[in-house]
Design an enzyme around this catalytic site. Structure first.
Site, mmCIF file in Angstrom:
data_model
loop_
_atom_site.group_PDB
_atom_site.id
_atom_site.type_symbol
_atom_site.label_atom_id
_atom_site.label_comp_id
_atom_site.label_asym_id
_atom_site.label_seq_id
_atom_site.Cartn_x
_atom_site.Cartn_y
_atom_site.Cartn_z
ATOM 1 N N SER A 20 0.821 -1.212 0.000
ATOM 2 C CA SER A 20 0.000 0.000 0.000
ATOM 3 C C SER A 20 0.850 1.256 0.000
ATOM 4 O O SER A 20 0.327 2.366 -0.057
ATOM 5 C CB SER A 20 -0.917 0.016 1.230
ATOM 6 O OG SER A 20 -0.151 -0.015 2.426
ATOM 7 N N THR A 152 -38.714 25.814 -12.467
ATOM 8 C CA THR A 152 -39.049 24.500 -11.926
ATOM 9 C C THR A 152 -39.329 23.604 -13.127
ATOM 10 O O THR A 152 -39.894 24.070 -14.131
ATOM 11 C CB THR A 152 -40.281 24.533 -10.996
ATOM 12 O OG1 THR A 152 -41.434 24.937 -11.752
ATOM 13 C CG2 THR A 152 -40.070 25.508 -9.848
ATOM 14 N N HIS A 153 -38.906 22.346 -13.045
ATOM 15 C CA HIS A 153 -39.033 21.419 -14.177
ATOM 16 C C HIS A 153 -38.340 21.966 -15.430
ATOM 17 O O HIS A 153 -38.699 21.626 -16.555
ATOM 18 C CB HIS A 153 -40.506 21.120 -14.494
ATOM 19 C CG HIS A 153 -41.299 20.673 -13.316
ATOM 20 N ND1 HIS A 153 -41.291 19.376 -12.851
ATOM 21 C CD2 HIS A 153 -42.118 21.371 -12.468
ATOM 22 C CE1 HIS A 153 -42.069 19.283 -11.789
ATOM 23 N NE2 HIS A 153 -42.578 20.474 -11.527
ATOM 24 N N SER A 274 -13.014 23.768 -29.593
ATOM 25 C CA SER A 274 -13.211 22.500 -30.294
ATOM 26 C C SER A 274 -12.082 22.306 -31.294
ATOM 27 O O SER A 274 -11.617 23.255 -31.926
ATOM 28 C CB SER A 274 -14.553 22.519 -31.027
ATOM 29 O OG SER A 274 -14.626 21.479 -31.986
ATOM 30 N N LYS A 280 -16.749 27.194 -31.198
ATOM 31 C CA LYS A 280 -17.156 26.637 -29.913
ATOM 32 C C LYS A 280 -16.404 27.260 -28.730
ATOM 33 O O LYS A 280 -15.231 27.576 -28.809
ATOM 34 C CB LYS A 280 -16.948 25.121 -29.892
ATOM 35 C CG LYS A 280 -17.804 24.337 -30.865
ATOM 36 C CD LYS A 280 -19.272 24.401 -30.518
ATOM 37 C CE LYS A 280 -19.607 23.694 -29.219
ATOM 38 N NZ LYS A 280 -19.289 22.257 -29.246
ATOM 39 N N GLU A 287 -18.556 20.767 -16.873
ATOM 40 C CA GLU A 287 -18.842 19.394 -17.273
ATOM 41 C C GLU A 287 -17.961 18.404 -16.508
ATOM 42 O O GLU A 287 -18.419 17.329 -16.097
ATOM 43 C CB GLU A 287 -18.657 19.248 -18.779
ATOM 44 C CG GLU A 287 -19.691 20.041 -19.578
ATOM 45 C CD GLU A 287 -19.389 20.083 -21.062
ATOM 46 O OE1 GLU A 287 -18.413 19.439 -21.504
ATOM 47 O OE2 GLU A 287 -20.126 20.765 -21.797
ATOM 48 N N LYS A 322 -8.057 3.617 1.719
ATOM 49 C CA LYS A 322 -7.159 4.754 1.522
ATOM 50 C C LYS A 322 -7.312 5.424 0.156
ATOM 51 O O LYS A 322 -7.457 6.651 0.059
ATOM 52 C CB LYS A 322 -5.699 4.327 1.690
ATOM 53 C CG LYS A 322 -5.369 3.615 2.971
ATOM 54 C CD LYS A 322 -5.539 4.482 4.184
ATOM 55 C CE LYS A 322 -5.141 3.711 5.432
ATOM 56 N NZ LYS A 322 -5.878 2.423 5.602
#
Length: 454
Positions: A20, A152-153, A274, A280, A287, A322
């Site tokens: 380890s 909302t939604h 991009s 872009k 993300e 760990k």
């Protein structure tokens, strides 16, 4: 370290499988601190001379200095951070180094090290959470009165402000701070002296060791002290929730930065392009934060599954705690740093937000409240406003541009002052309850956070 019992050396594959040190070397500072405190207790118990203690202490500090300078060679054959340090100490100072492990086991040693590690990393993470809060508060103050649709939604619901929206995340992060500090309080007890399972016949001053290491108390059951990994699971949960909150903020910003919303612009320094499409500007930080949150959940699950079937006390399965712990700590701390920097550089496109918040449909609930104040039961008011909305949609006429005659044809409960409902400033001013997004409430909460985070 166990050659007295065995007649064959450990197979190379077993060494590779069981080592380890490739990751638990990160505990070196805490391992050395625990060893110095342990040696001090040996000195007080008459098991070491002053010269031997000084030799152990100075030898350990010299090992630490070499580790921090990058001059220490970690050995896989010695398995872990504990044996690497102890072996090197003994090589440097001789017989006194071989006395250090008296009255302790690697079981209570690693339990102590990981508690010290968790305590230190909680403190560091709390500071980074405060930095993230400061970035959000500064940006909320800058756009305290900039109106924006609330959703909302993922459908436009009611008007709020950018300041109120960002302060919602400040509240979430404050709960994260509270969770981590609560976890810190529970983990801050010393297991050192619990030995492998049942303590030791050589009794050292556990309370004194605990005080030297900054623990609040000592554990009261040696078996629990060795087997306990609750504090790691609890910390991993708290870190996973931090990830949840950062991921939700990321999703908001991803939407806000899209051409369809256009509410916010992230700096070039915190976006990428991009390889194919030259136009872009991708919100990669957001993300990645959203994606890395899945790793935080996975780390929590990994440790919980590893622990769930273990009989008391120590089992080698516990070595698997760990890497998930180290990974979650590193992931959250880096995420907090980069997100705080990104938010600080973000700009809100106020013209776009103003155009969006000018949609009169956002005040449909206010229109129902208007009817309620005129004595209409809310369910009836809801239906009457729904009819007005339907007429607006069918006729292509904005809700605030329906005529008084059209409103009164729906219901005589609509009065001549119906169009006053669609004044945004008035709508915000009426929201006076604590927690509502009016200017006074936002200013008070901003002042609270600015003082608390100063």
């Amino acid at each position: 370290m166990w050659k007295g019992r065995f007649s064959q050396p450990t197979a190379d594959l077993v060494q590779k499988y069981g080592e380890s040190v490739s990751y638990d070397w990160k505990l070196y500072k805490h391992d050395i601190a625990g060893s110095i405190a342990h040696a001090g207790a040996q000195l007080r118990a008459g098991m070491l001379t002053e010269e031997e203690f000084a030799s152990i202490r100075d030898g350990l500090l010299s090992v630490q200095a070499d580790i921090e300078a990058g001059n220490f060679i970690w050995s896989q054959e010695l398995e872990d951070v504990h044996m690497n340090i102890e072996s090197e100490l003994t090589r440097r100072i001789g017989a006194a180094g071989a006395k250090l492990h008296t009255a302790r086991s690697r079981n209570d040693q690693v339990a102590t090290d990981t508690r010290l590690y968790c305590r230190a990393e909680i403190d560091a993470t709390v500071e980074l959470l405060h930095d993230m809060q400061r970035a959000l508060v500064t940006k909320a103050a800058e756009y305290a009165e900039t109106m924006i649709p609330g959703y909302t939604h993922l459908q436009r619901a009611q008007p709020v402000t950018v300041g109120h929206h960002l302060l919602a995340y400040v509240e979430m992060l404050d709960r994260d701070v509270s969770r981590l500090l609560d976890c810190r309080r529970r983990l801050n007890v010393s297991p050192l002296g619990s030995g492998a399972i049942a303590g030791s016949t050589i009794c050292l001053d556990r309370v004194g060791i605990a005080e030297e290491l900054g623990f609040d108390a000592v554990t009261e059951n040696s078996m629990d002290a060795i087997a306990d990994r609750d504090y790691i699971m609890e910390m991993l949960f708290a870190l996973a929730v931090v990830g949840t909150h950062l991921s939700r903020l990321s999703e908001d910003l991803i939407l806000w930065c899209s051409a369809e919303f256009g509410y916010a612009t992230l700096s070039d320094a915190h976006t990428t392009g991009s390889s194919l499409m030259p136009q872009k500007k991708n919100p990669d930080v957001c993300e990645l934060t959203r994606g890395k949150t899945g790793r935080l959940y996975g780390n929590l699950t990994a440790v919980m599954v590893a622990v769930k079937g273990l009989p008391l006390t120590y089992n080698r399965d516990l070595q698997e705690d760990k890497e998930p712990l180290f990974d979650s700590v590193a992931t959250v701390q880096l995420a907090l740093r980069v997100n705080a920097e990104m938010v600080a550089a973000m700009k809100i496109n106020t013209a776009r937000t103003q155009a969006a918040v000018s949609d009169p449909m956002l005040l449909a609930t206010d229109l129902a409240d208007y009817l309620v104040r005129r004595g209409v039961p809310f369910r009836s008011a809801h239906s009457l406003v729904g009819r007005a909305v339907a007429l607006s949609v069918e006729s292509g006429t904005p809700l605030n541009e329906l005529t008084l005659a059209q409103y009164t044809e729906i219901s005589p409960e609509y009065g001549a002052d119906v169009h006053e409902v669609f004044n945004l400033e008035r709508a915000f001013a009426l929201r006076t309850n604590p927690g509502a997004p009016n200017a006074a409430n936002t200013a008070r909460r901003l002042a609270f956070w600015q003082e608390k985070l100063a």
